[in-house]
Design an enzyme around this catalytic site. Structure first.
Site, PDB file in Angstrom:
ATOM      1  N   ASP A 141      -5.073  -4.560  -4.755  1.00  0.00           N
ATOM      2  CA  ASP A 141      -3.973  -4.281  -3.861  1.00  0.00           C
ATOM      3  C   ASP A 141      -4.215  -3.555  -3.341  1.00  0.00           C
ATOM      4  O   ASP A 141      -2.771  -2.293  -3.534  1.00  0.00           O
ATOM      5  CB  ASP A 141      -3.402  -3.883  -5.253  1.00  0.00           C
ATOM      6  CG  ASP A 141      -1.147  -3.634  -4.672  1.00  0.00           C
ATOM      7  OD1 ASP A 141      -1.461  -4.353  -3.493  1.00  0.00           O
ATOM      8  OD2 ASP A 141      -0.542  -3.971  -5.762  1.00  0.00           O
ATOM      9  N   LYS A 144      -5.243  -4.388   3.702  1.00  0.00           N
ATOM     10  CA  LYS A 144      -5.034  -5.997   3.128  1.00  0.00           C
ATOM     11  C   LYS A 144      -6.503  -6.583   3.625  1.00  0.00           C
ATOM     12  O   LYS A 144      -6.414  -7.604   2.957  1.00  0.00           O
ATOM     13  CB  LYS A 144      -3.303  -6.767   3.514  1.00  0.00           C
ATOM     14  CG  LYS A 144      -2.904  -5.880   2.962  1.00  0.00           C
ATOM     15  CD  LYS A 144      -2.583  -6.151   1.627  1.00  0.00           C
ATOM     16  CE  LYS A 144      -1.816  -5.447   1.202  1.00  0.00           C
ATOM     17  NZ  LYS A 144      -1.931  -4.800  -0.874  1.00  0.00           N
ATOM     18  N   ASP A 169      -2.721  -9.416  -4.787  1.00  0.00           N
ATOM     19  CA  ASP A 169      -1.273  -8.839  -4.202  1.00  0.00           C
ATOM     20  C   ASP A 169      -0.596  -8.756  -3.643  1.00  0.00           C
ATOM     21  O   ASP A 169      -2.023  -9.078  -2.255  1.00  0.00           O
ATOM     22  CB  ASP A 169      -0.380  -7.400  -5.282  1.00  0.00           C
ATOM     23  CG  ASP A 169       0.869  -7.076  -4.760  1.00  0.00           C
ATOM     24  OD1 ASP A 169       1.622  -8.321  -4.755  1.00  0.00           O
ATOM     25  OD2 ASP A 169       1.439  -6.169  -4.763  1.00  0.00           O
ATOM     26  N   ASN A 170       0.332  -9.483  -2.224  1.00  0.00           N
ATOM     27  CA  ASN A 170       0.782  -9.180  -1.325  1.00  0.00           C
ATOM     28  C   ASN A 170      -0.001 -10.126  -0.525  1.00  0.00           C
ATOM     29  O   ASN A 170      -0.282  -9.971   1.091  1.00  0.00           O
ATOM     30  CB  ASN A 170       0.312  -8.025  -0.227  1.00  0.00           C
ATOM     31  CG  ASN A 170       1.275  -6.916  -1.659  1.00  0.00           C
ATOM     32  OD1 ASN A 170       0.758  -5.646  -2.153  1.00  0.00           O
ATOM     33  ND2 ASN A 170       2.395  -6.504  -1.171  1.00  0.00           N
ATOM     34  N   GLU A 199       8.032  -6.362  -3.279  1.00  0.00           N
ATOM     35  CA  GLU A 199       8.492  -5.375  -4.090  1.00  0.00           C
ATOM     36  C   GLU A 199       9.704  -4.807  -3.932  1.00  0.00           C
ATOM     37  O   GLU A 199      10.039  -4.564  -2.443  1.00  0.00           O
ATOM     38  CB  GLU A 199       7.760  -4.390  -4.484  1.00  0.00           C
ATOM     39  CG  GLU A 199       7.065  -3.429  -3.287  1.00  0.00           C
ATOM     40  CD  GLU A 199       5.422  -4.111  -2.933  1.00  0.00           C
ATOM     41  OE1 GLU A 199       5.085  -5.491  -3.346  1.00  0.00           O
ATOM     42  OE2 GLU A 199       4.554  -3.955  -2.619  1.00  0.00           O
TER      43      GLU A 199
END
Ligand code: SAM
Ligand code: MG
Length: 214
Positions: A141, A144, A169-170, A199
């Site tokens: 996380d 990226k 994540d993401n 989120e």
């Protein structure tokens, strides 16, 4: 002097959460981020998926890449079995200082080792510096564009074993296209998408769970 968002987030924890109660820390941060200021924590909705993966893996050794204020650190550490350890990496010293206080407020310092510095520098030193053999679970996380190079680095450094779980994540927002393509097409992983939302918003995002096959 003006306070920063992480300082205000810490203030909300100190005002609204009970010392030694991780769930109340998580609740205080989610409330602050939904009603006062958005912040880049994994958040309540994807946090439930994170919790279920942590519980299912029941890991003895966890690596988190990207601590920020320690929100996901608290979620993960509060679910670990006795004697399990979480190493979390953060290269921004201001965020690390806030995270240390959030983790302490939750009463989880014993389970968490917060390491300051860049993932690309620390991953090759994990074995010698921290006596790690392999990680059972890695939560990705951080920035990226680092997911893919750091995954390859963890493979090269022998930090993954057959059955190690990567949870990223993401993967949709902001998105990690090169990483997704890699874990979905490599014969060394089986990979699964958990659809959710960015989120504290209604924008699609999700987590990718990838099991390393060795
Ligand atoms: N995992 C946290 C949570 O859910 O509560 C949020 C982490 S935030 C999205 C990403 C963090 O990764 C930032 O605090 C940033 O400073 C840190 N970061 C980004 N790239 C990094 C790297 N290569 N090494 C260490 N930390 C990094
Ligand atoms: Mg995130």
């Amino acid at each position: 002097t003006q306070s920063t968002r992480p300082q205000r987030l810490l203030g909300a924890v100190q005002k609204n959460a009970t010392r030694g109660d991780p769930r109340s820390v998580v609740r205080a941060i989610d409330h602050f981020c939904r009603h006062k200021e958005w912040a880049m924590n994994v958040g309540d909705e994807k946090g439930c998926i994170l919790d279920s993966v942590v519980s299912e893996v029941n890991p003895a050794a966890v690596l988190e890449l990207g601590t920020y204020c320690g929100y996901s650190t608290v979620r993960i550490a509060s679910l670990l079995p006795p004697h399990a350890k979480l190493i979390t990496l953060e290269f921004n010293p201001d965020f690390a200082a806030i995270a240390r206080q959030v983790i302490a407020w939750a009463g989880l310092e014993e389970k968490v080792q917060l390491v300051e510095g860049a993932s690309g520098d620390w991953i090759p030193k994990m074995k010698e510096q921290f006596g790690v053999k392999t990680f059972d679970l890695v939560f990705l996380d951080h920035w990226k564009d680092r997911y893919l190079p750091d995954t390859k680095l963890m493979e090269e450094c022998g930090l993954l074993r057959k059955g190690s779980v990567l949870l990223a994540d993401n993967v949709i927002c902001p998105g990690t296209p090169d990483y997704l393509e890699y874990v979905r097409s490599s014969p060394r992983y089986t990979s699964q998408y958990f659809k959710s939302h960015l989120e504290y918003t209604k924008v699609e995002d999700g987590l990718e769970k990838s099991v390393f096959l060795g």
